[in-house]
Design an enzyme around this catalytic site. Structure first.
Site, PDB file in Angstrom:
ATOM      1  N   PHE A  12      10.949  89.536  74.969  1.00  0.00           N
ATOM      2  CA  PHE A  12       9.759  89.254  76.065  1.00  0.00           C
ATOM      3  C   PHE A  12      10.066  87.953  76.711  1.00  0.00           C
ATOM      4  N   ASP A  34      21.503  87.155  70.768  1.00  0.00           N
ATOM      5  CA  ASP A  34      20.494  87.978  70.486  1.00  0.00           C
ATOM      6  C   ASP A  34      21.083  89.307  69.661  1.00  0.00           C
ATOM      7  N   ILE A  61      21.147  85.394  63.811  1.00  0.00           N
ATOM      8  CA  ILE A  61      20.830  84.193  63.316  1.00  0.00           C
ATOM      9  C   ILE A  61      20.895  83.890  62.076  1.00  0.00           C
ATOM     10  N   LEU A  82      14.168  80.978  70.468  1.00  0.00           N
ATOM     11  CA  LEU A  82      13.036  81.732  70.553  1.00  0.00           C
ATOM     12  C   LEU A  82      13.230  82.811  69.767  1.00  0.00           C
ATOM     13  N   THR A 101      14.639  86.075  59.238  1.00  0.00           N
ATOM     14  CA  THR A 101      14.822  85.834  60.574  1.00  0.00           C
ATOM     15  C   THR A 101      14.089  84.368  60.921  1.00  0.00           C
ATOM     16  N   THR A 136       4.130  79.074  67.763  1.00  0.00           N
ATOM     17  CA  THR A 136       2.956  79.754  68.004  1.00  0.00           C
ATOM     18  C   THR A 136       1.733  79.328  67.632  1.00  0.00           C
ATOM     19  N   ASP A 137       0.634  79.254  68.376  1.00  0.00           N
ATOM     20  CA  ASP A 137      -0.546  78.689  67.989  1.00  0.00           C
ATOM     21  C   ASP A 137      -1.163  79.475  66.569  1.00  0.00           C
ATOM     22  N   GLU A 138      -0.632  80.467  66.383  1.00  0.00           N
ATOM     23  CA  GLU A 138      -0.946  81.129  65.011  1.00  0.00           C
ATOM     24  C   GLU A 138      -0.974  80.364  63.999  1.00  0.00           C
ATOM     25  N   TYR A 161       3.627  86.612  59.396  1.00  0.00           N
ATOM     26  CA  TYR A 161       4.345  86.403  60.753  1.00  0.00           C
ATOM     27  C   TYR A 161       4.081  84.857  61.011  1.00  0.00           C
ATOM     28  N   SER A 164       5.495  82.372  58.329  1.00  0.00           N
ATOM     29  CA  SER A 164       6.847  82.263  58.580  1.00  0.00           C
ATOM     30  C   SER A 164       7.244  81.251  59.770  1.00  0.00           C
ATOM     31  N   LYS A 165       6.600  81.504  60.656  1.00  0.00           N
ATOM     32  CA  LYS A 165       6.570  80.500  62.030  1.00  0.00           C
ATOM     33  C   LYS A 165       6.054  79.197  61.553  1.00  0.00           C
ATOM     34  N   ASN A 191       1.146  85.555  75.095  1.00  0.00           N
ATOM     35  CA  ASN A 191       1.374  85.758  76.206  1.00  0.00           C
ATOM     36  C   ASN A 191       1.148  87.098  76.957  1.00  0.00           C
ATOM     37  N   ARG A 292      -7.322  95.094  61.429  1.00  0.00           N
ATOM     38  CA  ARG A 292      -5.881  94.286  60.792  1.00  0.00           C
ATOM     39  C   ARG A 292      -6.247  93.635  59.533  1.00  0.00           C
TER      40      ARG A 292
HETATM   41  P1  NAD Z   1      10.016  89.496  71.015  1.00  0.00           P
HETATM   42  O1  NAD Z   1       9.763  89.984  69.629  1.00  0.00           O
HETATM   43  O2  NAD Z   1       9.726  89.969  72.137  1.00  0.00           O
HETATM   44  O3  NAD Z   1      11.578  89.062  71.170  1.00  0.00           O
HETATM   45  C1  NAD Z   1      12.426  88.500  70.031  1.00  0.00           C
HETATM   46  C2  NAD Z   1      13.865  88.484  70.197  1.00  0.00           C
HETATM   47  O4  NAD Z   1      14.525  88.018  69.106  1.00  0.00           O
HETATM   48  C3  NAD Z   1      14.253  90.077  70.504  1.00  0.00           C
HETATM   49  O5  NAD Z   1      15.115  89.850  71.700  1.00  0.00           O
HETATM   50  C4  NAD Z   1      15.004  90.199  69.251  1.00  0.00           C
HETATM   51  O6  NAD Z   1      16.427  91.029  69.352  1.00  0.00           O
HETATM   52  C5  NAD Z   1      15.785  88.733  68.894  1.00  0.00           C
HETATM   53  N1  NAD Z   1      15.763  88.717  67.297  1.00  0.00           N
HETATM   54  C6  NAD Z   1      15.359  89.272  66.468  1.00  0.00           C
HETATM   55  N2  NAD Z   1      15.738  88.881  65.340  1.00  0.00           N
HETATM   56  C7  NAD Z   1      16.969  88.297  65.634  1.00  0.00           C
HETATM   57  C8  NAD Z   1      17.971  87.891  64.836  1.00  0.00           C
HETATM   58  N3  NAD Z   1      18.061  87.968  63.458  1.00  0.00           N
HETATM   59  N4  NAD Z   1      19.330  87.222  65.282  1.00  0.00           N
HETATM   60  C9  NAD Z   1      19.034  87.045  66.690  1.00  0.00           C
HETATM   61  N5  NAD Z   1      18.186  87.541  67.670  1.00  0.00           N
HETATM   62  C10 NAD Z   1      17.118  88.172  67.009  1.00  0.00           C
HETATM   63  O7  NAD Z   1       9.305  88.050  70.745  1.00  0.00           O
HETATM   64  P2  NAD Z   1       8.675  87.138  71.996  1.00  0.00           P
HETATM   65  O8  NAD Z   1       7.244  87.638  72.020  1.00  0.00           O
HETATM   66  O9  NAD Z   1       9.486  87.206  73.283  1.00  0.00           O
HETATM   67  O10 NAD Z   1       8.456  85.588  71.302  1.00  0.00           O
HETATM   68  C11 NAD Z   1       9.842  84.875  71.449  1.00  0.00           C
HETATM   69  C12 NAD Z   1       9.300  83.492  70.755  1.00  0.00           C
HETATM   70  O11 NAD Z   1       7.913  82.975  71.012  1.00  0.00           O
HETATM   71  C13 NAD Z   1       9.072  83.830  69.221  1.00  0.00           C
HETATM   72  O12 NAD Z   1       9.737  82.679  68.368  1.00  0.00           O
HETATM   73  C14 NAD Z   1       7.372  83.912  69.176  1.00  0.00           C
HETATM   74  O13 NAD Z   1       7.092  83.433  67.865  1.00  0.00           O
HETATM   75  C15 NAD Z   1       7.084  82.819  70.161  1.00  0.00           C
HETATM   76  N6  NAD Z   1       5.953  83.081  70.691  1.00  0.00           N
HETATM   77  C16 NAD Z   1       5.572  84.341  71.206  1.00  0.00           C
HETATM   78  C17 NAD Z   1       3.980  84.469  71.877  1.00  0.00           C
HETATM   79  C18 NAD Z   1       3.735  85.693  72.331  1.00  0.00           C
HETATM   80  O14 NAD Z   1       2.601  85.913  72.679  1.00  0.00           O
HETATM   81  N7  NAD Z   1       4.654  86.644  72.337  1.00  0.00           N
HETATM   82  C19 NAD Z   1       3.368  83.485  71.581  1.00  0.00           C
HETATM   83  C20 NAD Z   1       3.915  81.913  71.391  1.00  0.00           C
HETATM   84  C21 NAD Z   1       5.111  82.040  70.681  1.00  0.00           C
HETATM   85  P1  TYD Z   2      -1.021  91.237  69.249  1.00  0.00           P
HETATM   86  O1  TYD Z   2      -0.779  91.771  70.700  1.00  0.00           O
HETATM   87  O2  TYD Z   2      -0.649  92.120  68.157  1.00  0.00           O
HETATM   88  O3  TYD Z   2      -1.103  89.783  69.306  1.00  0.00           O
HETATM   89  P2  TYD Z   2      -1.324  88.785  68.247  1.00  0.00           P
HETATM   90  O4  TYD Z   2      -1.687  89.664  66.889  1.00  0.00           O
HETATM   91  O5  TYD Z   2      -0.180  88.060  67.903  1.00  0.00           O
HETATM   92  O6  TYD Z   2      -2.504  88.143  68.515  1.00  0.00           O
HETATM   93  O7  TYD Z   2      -2.714  91.238  69.351  1.00  0.00           O
HETATM   94  C1  TYD Z   2      -3.719  90.735  70.146  1.00  0.00           C
HETATM   95  C2  TYD Z   2      -5.017  91.122  69.540  1.00  0.00           C
HETATM   96  O8  TYD Z   2      -5.245  92.416  69.793  1.00  0.00           O
HETATM   97  C3  TYD Z   2      -5.156  90.840  68.118  1.00  0.00           C
HETATM   98  O9  TYD Z   2      -6.510  90.239  67.751  1.00  0.00           O
HETATM   99  C4  TYD Z   2      -5.071  92.182  67.314  1.00  0.00           C
HETATM  100  C5  TYD Z   2      -5.395  93.047  68.493  1.00  0.00           C
HETATM  101  N1  TYD Z   2      -5.161  94.444  68.697  1.00  0.00           N
HETATM  102  C6  TYD Z   2      -5.781  95.701  68.752  1.00  0.00           C
HETATM  103  O10 TYD Z   2      -7.153  95.477  68.577  1.00  0.00           O
HETATM  104  N2  TYD Z   2      -5.168  97.060  69.037  1.00  0.00           N
HETATM  105  C7  TYD Z   2      -3.849  97.083  68.938  1.00  0.00           C
HETATM  106  O11 TYD Z   2      -3.440  98.219  68.888  1.00  0.00           O
HETATM  107  C8  TYD Z   2      -3.232  95.852  68.779  1.00  0.00           C
HETATM  108  C9  TYD Z   2      -1.481  95.700  68.795  1.00  0.00           C
HETATM  109  C10 TYD Z   2      -3.716  94.484  68.558  1.00  0.00           C
END
Ligand code: NAD
Ligand code: TYD
Length: 355
Positions: A12, A34, A61, A82, A101, A136-138, A161, A164-165, A191, A292
């Protein structure tokens, strides 16, 4: 020509970062590494895949030998990391995959970069190299009703999750301290936007509203997340990559806190309008389900440091960004159909293997 490795570029956020770097910096050679897990989708990059400064590399990776060889062969100048397992619910059912990972994979990349850049405590931190870890902020845990996460907030992860981050962030800082690696970290809030895999809250609900399916809200929907449009995150990554000093950390967020139920109500209103449905009809799909495990109550980011020091700020208001996101999903029906049917996983074979 600078050689930049972007890991997780088919996911993403990674796909938006790859697009930005390939189109904005024609003098950079961008490599997208990837594994193409379920979350990796090369259809996200259809529009730039034939650019001469872009190369896709399929690889894992967690495979240390492969990573070492790739770095020796390509001699990357910089890494924007990423690649990760990113879904909290999956981490609850399979934590070890997240350790492999997110932790081992990150250490493999650090080791490979350290080897080709010759980093050690006896030498100054190289100024022409960069290892940029996206986090991540998590990692900061959960807030009560007030307060914001700053770069000084102590780590307190609760889910496998976020644990691990947090671990990977600690390794990156340890490599800066121990080996003078040119490391930078940013921690971003939730995001949303185009290409978001429909297992996460917003794209899941867009897809379910479209198909008149229940909208599963965990608990009472009172959990708060701080939402940022994905292109604004990619722009922050660009700024931090180019301007941050080695050893620094930046929080990225939009000062945009919403309870989950308020997000979904707003989404329902937008989609009723776009789909020509009676106002209030999509809200009837809202279904409260079991909470959850270990569900963090509230995330909220203070991004003052990034705004003041490096001049970044978010460009979109949430309503505007959410509307753009809905428009994207309604226009890109084929993308959504391929993702939900699993067809997207054949794109790599069609595009790359038979070339
Ligand atoms: P995503 O799950 O959409 O994408 C992860 C990508 O990593 C995928 O393309 C997957 O194929 C690849 N991948 C997974 N395991 C792999 C491996 N072993 N080797 C090589 N490639 C591998 O994740 P995202 O939401 O795009 O997040 C990207 C990064 O940003 C992550 O590090 C996540 O922790 C961080 N992040 C995400 C958010 C969010 O809201 N999505 C917010 C803050 C930080
Ligand atoms: P999510 O998109 O999984 O992101 P994160 O857990 O990394 O914040 O979830 C966003 C919020 O929405 C989180 O508080 C969990 C909640 N949630 C639901 O209520 N229903 C759902 O089906 C999912 C996937 C998440």
């Amino acid at each position: 020509m600078k050689k930049i490795l972007i890991t997780g570029g088919a996911g993403f956020i990674g796909s938006h970062v790859v697009r930005l770097f390939v189109t904005k910096y024609s003098d950079y050679q961008v490599f997208n590494l990837d594994k193409l897990t379920y979350a990796g989708n090369l259809e996200n990059l259809k529009d730039i895949e034939t650019k001469s400064n872009y190369t896709f590399v399929k690889g894992d990776i967690t495979d240390a030998d492969f990573i070492q060889q790739l770095f020796q062969e390509k001699q990357f100048d910089a890494v924007i990391h990423l690649a990760a397992e990113s879904h909290v619910d999956r981490s609850i059912s399979n934590p070890l995959e997240f350790v492999m990972t997110n932790v081992i994979g990150t250490v493999n990349l650090l080791n490979a970069a350290k080897a080709i850049w010759g980093c050690s405590k006896d030498k100054p931190v190289p100024t022409d190299k960069r290892f940029y870890h996206i986090s991540t902020d998590e990692v900061y845990g959960s807030l009560g009703d007030t307060g914001l996460f700053t770069e000084q907030t102590a780590y307190d992860p609760h889910s496998p999750y976020s644990a691990s981050k947090a671990s990977s962030d600690h390794f990156v800082r340890a490599y800066f301290d121990t080996y003078n690696m040119p490391c930078v970290i940013s921690n971003c809030s939730n995001n949303y936007g185009p290409n978001h895999f429909p297992e996460k809250l917003i794209p899941l609900c867009i897809n379910n509203i479209k198909n008149n399916k229940p909208l599963p809200i965990y608990g009472k929907g009172e959990n708060v997340r701080d939402w940022l449009y994905v292109v604004d995150h990619a722009n922050a990554i660009d700024v931090i990559f180019h301007k941050a000093a080695n050893g620094t950390t930046y929080n990225v967020g939009g000062h945009n806190e919403w309870t989950n139920i308020a997000v979904i109500r707003l989404l329902c209103r937008i989609m009723d309008k776009k789909l020509g449905r009676a106002e209030g009809s999509s809200e009837q799909l809202i279904t409260f389900v079991k909470d959850r495990a270990g569900h963090d109550l509230r995330y909220a980011i203070d991004s003052t440091k990034l705004q003041n020091e490096l001049g970044w700020k978010p460009s979109l208001q949430f309503e505007e960004g959410l509307e753009k996101t809905v428009d994207w999903y309604l226009t890109n029906e084929e993308w959504l159909a391929h993702v939900t049917s699993g067809n997207y996983q054949h794109y790599y074979e069609q595009q790359y293997v038979h070339r």
